[in-house]
Design an enzyme around this catalytic site. Structure first.
Site, mmCIF file in Angstrom:
data_model
loop_
_atom_site.group_PDB
_atom_site.id
_atom_site.type_symbol
_atom_site.label_atom_id
_atom_site.label_comp_id
_atom_site.label_asym_id
_atom_site.label_seq_id
_atom_site.Cartn_x
_atom_site.Cartn_y
_atom_site.Cartn_z
ATOM 1 N N ASP A 1 37.258 93.507 -22.501
ATOM 2 C CA ASP A 1 37.753 93.744 -21.152
ATOM 3 C C ASP A 1 38.151 92.370 -20.624
ATOM 4 O O ASP A 1 37.293 91.472 -20.508
ATOM 5 C CB ASP A 1 36.660 94.339 -20.262
ATOM 6 N N SER B 1 34.477 83.713 -19.343
ATOM 7 C CA SER B 1 34.537 83.141 -20.682
ATOM 8 C C SER B 1 35.840 83.531 -21.352
ATOM 9 O O SER B 1 36.650 84.260 -20.776
ATOM 10 C CB SER B 1 33.347 83.625 -21.514
ATOM 11 N N HIS C 1 34.321 92.555 -28.872
ATOM 12 C CA HIS C 1 34.415 93.528 -29.954
ATOM 13 C C HIS C 1 35.426 93.097 -31.015
ATOM 14 O O HIS C 1 36.214 92.175 -30.816
ATOM 15 C CB HIS C 1 34.810 94.887 -29.370
#
Length: 401
Positions: free
Chosen positions: A199, A349, A259
């Site tokens: 995301d 990040s 992911h």
């Protein structure tokens, strides 16, 4: 927080060394330390009175840095993004800690005077990043969770554990898990497809030259410097300047587990590279005098793309107020597209995925938004695309298909 572009009432600030004229770097440094400490000391747990506040909302900072009030009156502080699904362009406000961090970025190794004496800028940023992690790892930090949810309008119904009282610290909530079906993988039936790794706000470039021309302006950036490859490392040929880059920037409001973009096998263990704690806001990445990606603390994991046998370099990059990078996979493990690889503790990040040449062709709309060469060769002003885990990223042009 987002504003539709039609609702902007002021110009967007272009941050540079002259943005806060007359401000001493030591005052900004002291302001950053006070903002961090207010995160843990605010009795109500209101996160907007700490690091998540906007430039105009910190009245105690205005006494220390009066120019902040003028800045907030004249400009919107932040960056534009395009929502992948709606195609709408929005403005995302920059939290106060990132704005102060941008100012500190320009001062590099300069010593700043604080109450306890002189301290290098890098040491200050590292110290405050560790301190923020300690604050959010404390049991008292749970008081910040309701305000954080309200500030960023988070959806609790997609959480694996929606009861916020079950989280023992703020950080536990920050790297929360989602339900198994919360992030479906697009084109799941296509073995040659790639998907979004986080995301995030995304830019993509088919090769390093385009990335450094359009987005990453730091003079020091290269694949060897990003991956910390020595002059005799054979991986320098494997990940050449023809490699493709996908840069996923996670804001504090995002789900912070990252992911796999493809079906992969984990090769070895991660390689941690020490570094700085500069902000990774786009205006920092666009700064020509410093490459924040190759300077910041980061962790590299090699993955083997199952379908092609080629290797992918997956780089989790820390930033200002990021506590740590944690991997949740092991050597030899097979990970399917869209499955978890790890997570960040507190802070905005970045994940940079390096694909070897000719492995991925990015989706046309992502190339266009990023200002890269699109299907018709046309370019436009780059802007990040708002993504979710599982969204389509591109395809492998399988020569055997």
């Amino acid at each position: 927080m987002f504003l539709h572009s039609s609702h902007l009432t002021k110009p967007v600030e272009k941050i540079d060394q002259q943005s806060l004229p007359g401000v001493e770097s030591s005052d900004v440094a002291l302001g950053l330390t006070q903002v961090v400490e207010s995160t843990g000391s605010e009795p109500s747990g209101d996160v907007t009175k700490g690091i998540h506040g906007a430039a105009h909302s910190h009245h105690f900072l205005h006494g220390l840095i009066p120019q902040l009030q003028d800045l907030a009156n004249k400009y919107h502080v932040g960056n534009f993004v395009i929502d992948r699904k709606t195609k709408n362009k929005f403005f995302e406000s920059m939290p106060i800690y990132a704005r102060l961090g941008m100012h500190m970025l320009f001062y590099g190794k300069e010593q700043v005077k604080l109450l306890e004496g002189n301290k290098h800028v890098e040491d200050l940023l590292r110290e405050q990043s560790i301190r923020e992690g300690q604050i959010y790892d404390s049991p008292e930090s749970v008081k910040n969770i309701p305000s954080f949810i309200s500030t960023y309008k988070l959806q609790l119904d997609e959480l694996l554990e929606p009861d916020i009282h079950k989280y023992k610290t703020f950080n536990e909530f920050f790297y929360r898990k989602l339900k198994a079906d919360a992030r479906p993988v697009e084109n799941a039936e296509d073995p040659n497809a790639f998907c979004s790794a986080a995301d995030s706000r995304l830019v993509v470039y088919p090769n390093v030259k385009e990335a450094t021309t359009v987005w990453i302006k730091g003079d020091e950036f290269s694949i060897p410097s990003l991956l910390c490859l020595g002059p005799n490392n054979p991986m320098r040929d494997e990940f050449s300047p023809g490699s493709s880059l996908a840069i996923f920037r996670l804001a504090p409001s995002d789900y912070h587990r990252f992911h796999s973009p493809a079906d992969v096998k984990v090769l070895g263990t991660h390689h941690d590279i020490p570094g700085q704690y500069y902000t990774v806001n786009p205006q920092a990445v666009n700064e020509p005098k410093l490459d924040v990606f190759s300077r910041n603390k980061r962790s590299v994991l090699l993955l083997e793309h199952v379908q092609s046998g080629k290797r992918i370099a997956y780089v989790a990059i820390g930033a200002l107020l990021v506590g740590s990078v944690s991997w949740t996979v092991e050597n030899g493990q097979t990970v399917k597209r869209g499955e978890e690889l790890g997570y960040f503790a507190y802070g905005g990040s970045t994940v940079v995925v390096v694909f070897p040449p000719d492995l991925i062709t990015f989706d046309d709309d992502l190339l266009e938004n990023s200002g890269a060469t699109g299907p018709e060769g046309a370019k436009k002003e780059p802007v990040e695309t708002l993504m979710k885990v599982g969204y389509s990223l591109g395809r492998w042009n399988n020569p055997n298909a």
